[in-house]
Scaffold this motif. Sequence first.
Motif, PDB file in Angstrom:
ATOM      1  N   ALA A 278       3.608   4.769  22.677  1.00  0.00           N
ATOM      2  CA  ALA A 278       3.741   5.607  21.479  1.00  0.00           C
ATOM      3  C   ALA A 278       2.736   5.199  20.412  1.00  0.00           C
ATOM      4  CB  ALA A 278       5.165   5.510  20.932  1.00  0.00           C
ATOM      5  N   LYS A 279       2.391   3.927  20.372  1.00  0.00           N
ATOM      6  CA  LYS A 279       1.454   3.449  19.355  1.00  0.00           C
ATOM      7  C   LYS A 279       0.025   3.919  19.618  1.00  0.00           C
ATOM      8  CE  LYS A 279       3.866  -0.644  17.677  1.00  0.00           C
ATOM      9  NZ  LYS A 279       3.812  -2.085  17.386  1.00  0.00           N
ATOM     10  N   TYR A 280      -0.385   3.911  20.897  1.00  0.00           N
ATOM     11  CA  TYR A 280      -1.806   4.076  21.179  1.00  0.00           C
ATOM     12  C   TYR A 280      -2.176   5.300  22.004  1.00  0.00           C
ATOM     13  CZ  TYR A 280      -1.829  -0.626  19.347  1.00  0.00           C
ATOM     14  OH  TYR A 280      -1.654  -1.726  18.529  1.00  0.00           O
ATOM     15  N   ALA A 281      -1.209   5.930  22.656  1.00  0.00           N
ATOM     16  CA  ALA A 281      -1.534   7.132  23.428  1.00  0.00           C
ATOM     17  C   ALA A 281      -1.776   8.307  22.496  1.00  0.00           C
ATOM     18  CB  ALA A 281      -0.404   7.453  24.396  1.00  0.00           C
ATOM     19  N   ASP A 282      -2.675   9.190  22.895  1.00  0.00           N
ATOM     20  CA  ASP A 282      -2.961  10.383  22.118  1.00  0.00           C
ATOM     21  C   ASP A 282      -1.691  11.234  22.024  1.00  0.00           C
ATOM     22  OD1 ASP A 282      -4.371  12.305  20.713  1.00  0.00           O
ATOM     23  OD2 ASP A 282      -5.049  13.335  22.522  1.00  0.00           O
ATOM     24  N   GLY A 283      -1.244  11.501  20.793  1.00  0.00           N
ATOM     25  CA  GLY A 283      -0.041  12.290  20.597  1.00  0.00           C
ATOM     26  C   GLY A 283       1.249  11.538  20.813  1.00  0.00           C
ATOM     27  N   GLY A 284       1.147  10.183  20.899  1.00  0.00           N
ATOM     28  CA  GLY A 284       2.332   9.386  21.179  1.00  0.00           C
ATOM     29  C   GLY A 284       3.296   9.302  20.010  1.00  0.00           C
ATOM     30  N   SER A 285       2.786   9.496  18.799  1.00  0.00           N
ATOM     31  CA  SER A 285       3.663   9.427  17.629  1.00  0.00           C
ATOM     32  C   SER A 285       3.019  10.160  16.465  1.00  0.00           C
ATOM     33  CB  SER A 285       3.942   7.970  17.238  1.00  0.00           C
ATOM     34  OG  SER A 285       2.745   7.314  16.871  1.00  0.00           O
ATOM     35  N   VAL A 286       3.848  10.466  15.470  1.00  0.00           N
ATOM     36  CA  VAL A 286       3.394  11.095  14.236  1.00  0.00           C
ATOM     37  C   VAL A 286       3.664  10.122  13.098  1.00  0.00           C
ATOM     38  CG1 VAL A 286       3.770  12.999  12.622  1.00  0.00           C
ATOM     39  CG2 VAL A 286       3.809  13.422  15.095  1.00  0.00           C
ATOM     40  N   HIS A 287       2.683   9.953  12.216  1.00  0.00           N
ATOM     41  CA  HIS A 287       2.834   9.072  11.058  1.00  0.00           C
ATOM     42  C   HIS A 287       3.001   9.932   9.811  1.00  0.00           C
ATOM     43  CE1 HIS A 287       0.081   6.052  13.400  1.00  0.00           C
ATOM     44  NE2 HIS A 287       1.260   6.232  13.971  1.00  0.00           N
ATOM     45  N   VAL A 288       4.069   9.704   9.081  1.00  0.00           N
ATOM     46  CA  VAL A 288       4.312  10.429   7.834  1.00  0.00           C
ATOM     47  C   VAL A 288       4.082   9.452   6.685  1.00  0.00           C
ATOM     48  CG1 VAL A 288       5.948  11.766   6.470  1.00  0.00           C
ATOM     49  CG2 VAL A 288       6.014  11.890   8.986  1.00  0.00           C
ATOM     50  N   CYS A 289       3.008   9.663   5.958  1.00  0.00           N
ATOM     51  CA  CYS A 289       2.630   8.757   4.871  1.00  0.00           C
ATOM     52  C   CYS A 289       2.242   9.557   3.625  1.00  0.00           C
ATOM     53  CB  CYS A 289       1.462   7.876   5.299  1.00  0.00           C
ATOM     54  SG  CYS A 289       0.937   6.668   4.049  1.00  0.00           S
ATOM     55  N   PRO A 290       2.992   9.359   2.528  1.00  0.00           N
ATOM     56  CA  PRO A 290       4.138   8.457   2.373  1.00  0.00           C
ATOM     57  C   PRO A 290       5.383   9.007   3.052  1.00  0.00           C
ATOM     58  CG  PRO A 290       3.805   9.713   0.369  1.00  0.00           C
ATOM     59  CD  PRO A 290       2.652  10.059   1.270  1.00  0.00           C
ATOM     60  N   ALA A 291       6.251   8.088   3.461  1.00  0.00           N
ATOM     61  CA  ALA A 291       7.474   8.482   4.137  1.00  0.00           C
ATOM     62  C   ALA A 291       8.345   9.337   3.225  1.00  0.00           C
ATOM     63  CB  ALA A 291       8.241   7.236   4.574  1.00  0.00           C
ATOM     64  N   ARG A 292       9.002  10.323   3.807  1.00  0.00           N
ATOM     65  CA  ARG A 292       9.909  11.189   3.041  1.00  0.00           C
ATOM     66  C   ARG A 292      11.303  10.548   3.035  1.00  0.00           C
ATOM     67  NH1 ARG A 292       7.371  15.068   6.610  1.00  0.00           N
ATOM     68  NH2 ARG A 292       5.524  15.959   5.609  1.00  0.00           N
ATOM     69  N   ILE A 293      11.434   9.558   2.196  1.00  0.00           N
ATOM     70  CA  ILE A 293      12.683   8.799   2.097  1.00  0.00           C
ATOM     71  C   ILE A 293      13.013   8.633   0.615  1.00  0.00           C
ATOM     72  CG2 ILE A 293      12.346   7.578   4.270  1.00  0.00           C
ATOM     73  CD1 ILE A 293      11.267   5.201   2.721  1.00  0.00           C
ATOM     74  N   PRO A 294      14.237   8.280   0.296  1.00  0.00           N
ATOM     75  CA  PRO A 294      14.587   8.086  -1.117  1.00  0.00           C
ATOM     76  C   PRO A 294      13.694   7.043  -1.782  1.00  0.00           C
ATOM     77  CG  PRO A 294      16.562   8.174   0.227  1.00  0.00           C
ATOM     78  CD  PRO A 294      15.411   8.136   1.184  1.00  0.00           C
ATOM     79  N   ALA A 295      13.398   7.259  -3.051  1.00  0.00           N
ATOM     80  CA  ALA A 295      12.505   6.354  -3.782  1.00  0.00           C
ATOM     81  C   ALA A 295      13.021   4.921  -3.767  1.00  0.00           C
ATOM     82  CB  ALA A 295      12.338   6.841  -5.221  1.00  0.00           C
TER      83      ALA A 295
ATOM     84  N   LEU B  75       0.820  -1.206   0.000  1.00  0.00           N
ATOM     85  CA  LEU B  75       0.000   0.000   0.000  1.00  0.00           C
ATOM     86  C   LEU B  75       0.859   1.263   0.000  1.00  0.00           C
ATOM     87  CD1 LEU B  75      -2.739  -1.056   2.581  1.00  0.00           C
ATOM     88  CD2 LEU B  75      -3.116  -0.573   0.149  1.00  0.00           C
ATOM     89  N   ALA B  76       1.760   1.364   0.962  1.00  0.00           N
ATOM     90  CA  ALA B  76       2.568   2.581   1.104  1.00  0.00           C
ATOM     91  C   ALA B  76       3.638   2.323   2.151  1.00  0.00           C
ATOM     92  CB  ALA B  76       1.693   3.765   1.520  1.00  0.00           C
ATOM     93  N   VAL B  77       4.574   3.258   2.252  1.00  0.00           N
ATOM     94  CA  VAL B  77       5.566   3.244   3.334  1.00  0.00           C
ATOM     95  C   VAL B  77       5.259   4.417   4.250  1.00  0.00           C
ATOM     96  CG1 VAL B  77       8.004   3.301   3.948  1.00  0.00           C
ATOM     97  CG2 VAL B  77       7.299   2.305   1.757  1.00  0.00           C
ATOM     98  N   THR B  78       5.130   4.124   5.535  1.00  0.00           N
ATOM     99  CA  THR B  78       4.916   5.160   6.539  1.00  0.00           C
ATOM    100  C   THR B  78       6.151   5.247   7.428  1.00  0.00           C
ATOM    101  OG1 THR B  78       2.519   4.824   6.614  1.00  0.00           O
ATOM    102  CG2 THR B  78       3.527   5.849   8.541  1.00  0.00           C
ATOM    103  N   GLU B  79       6.593   6.467   7.701  1.00  0.00           N
ATOM    104  CA  GLU B  79       7.613   6.648   8.732  1.00  0.00           C
ATOM    105  C   GLU B  79       6.924   7.024  10.029  1.00  0.00           C
ATOM    106  OE1 GLU B  79      11.747   8.987   9.895  1.00  0.00           O
ATOM    107  OE2 GLU B  79      10.688   9.562   8.069  1.00  0.00           O
ATOM    108  N   ILE B  80       7.364   6.403  11.119  1.00  0.00           N
ATOM    109  CA  ILE B  80       6.775   6.631  12.429  1.00  0.00           C
ATOM    110  C   ILE B  80       7.744   7.435  13.267  1.00  0.00           C
ATOM    111  CG2 ILE B  80       5.823   5.530  14.483  1.00  0.00           C
ATOM    112  CD1 ILE B  80       5.579   2.988  12.511  1.00  0.00           C
TER     113      ILE B  80
END
Length: 310
Positions: A211-228, A195-200
């Motif tokens: 970090a997975k489940y608490a409110d504000g525990g993490s930010v998901h960047v989708c699609p990840a800003r990484i080299p193709a 589907l996609a690559v997400t950076e956490i």
Amino acid sequence: MSEQRRKHVAVLMGGWSAERDVSLVSGARIAEALASKGYRVTTIDVQRDLPGLLAALTPAPDVIFNALHGRGGEDGVTQGVLDYLRIPYTHSGVLASALSMDKALTKRVLSTVGMPVADGVVASRDEVLAGHVIAPPYVVKPVDEGSSVGVRIVRAGDNHTILAEDGWIYGERVLVESFIPGRELTVGVMGDKALAVTEILPAQGFYDYTAKYADGGSVHVCPARIPAAVAEEAMRLAVLAHQTLGCSGVSRSDFRWDDSKDGIGGLYFLEINVQPGFTPVSLLPEQAAARGIAYADLCAWIVEHARCHV
């Protein structure tokens, strides 16, 4: 209303693992989504009670949506019961579920097809308590838990008695892996396509249960800003893991990427989740949405691809 929309779907949720609360949230949202698509839906809060489960499945529904997480629901145990009853169910079958739940076995199998994995050993709890079994920094994790339950990082200078200090209730077998610096990536697979690559990006520390489940525990960047090239390789490896282990429906593979290394050389597979969460902060539904697949449509697709595995 079409015939398929009158299917009776029973959503299994809860269970008795450390991920019970996550499963209850996933199951409730899945049930609501399927009802919105016209399915007849019932929910079953699964306890460690086989006669009770059999009674709840009588008469048998058309399909089971298995929204259980962790031991008992994701490791082949429930899948075996449903295969015996000949009730079609979502996600992977007994073999793929059991293999994928055991992180050490997963690594051993996938390394035979060229999957880059972190160096590590399976040690007993007593061995880990007795001293560093590999040179720090390293990661200590249960062999067969999900949602980063029980994961600890031991860095140079840390006391090796970390299991004793904050309790260890996850069994006698402990997976100890070399710590890979860098960035946390995850890739969802739907069918046989990534589907996609997400950076956490955890708000603090590392991507643990909080970090997975608490409110504000993490930010998901989708699609990840990484080299193709790194994104393409991560997606290729996620599909490879899905296919090699014999997974069905959807899965999600987690990676670490050491971005200090050139090209794809810093990419390492960590583990695969064959029954990803469906909570408001879960990653696979978020990736599907990024591809234009609404939550309810994703749930319906999973139902329509349910089957028995024997």
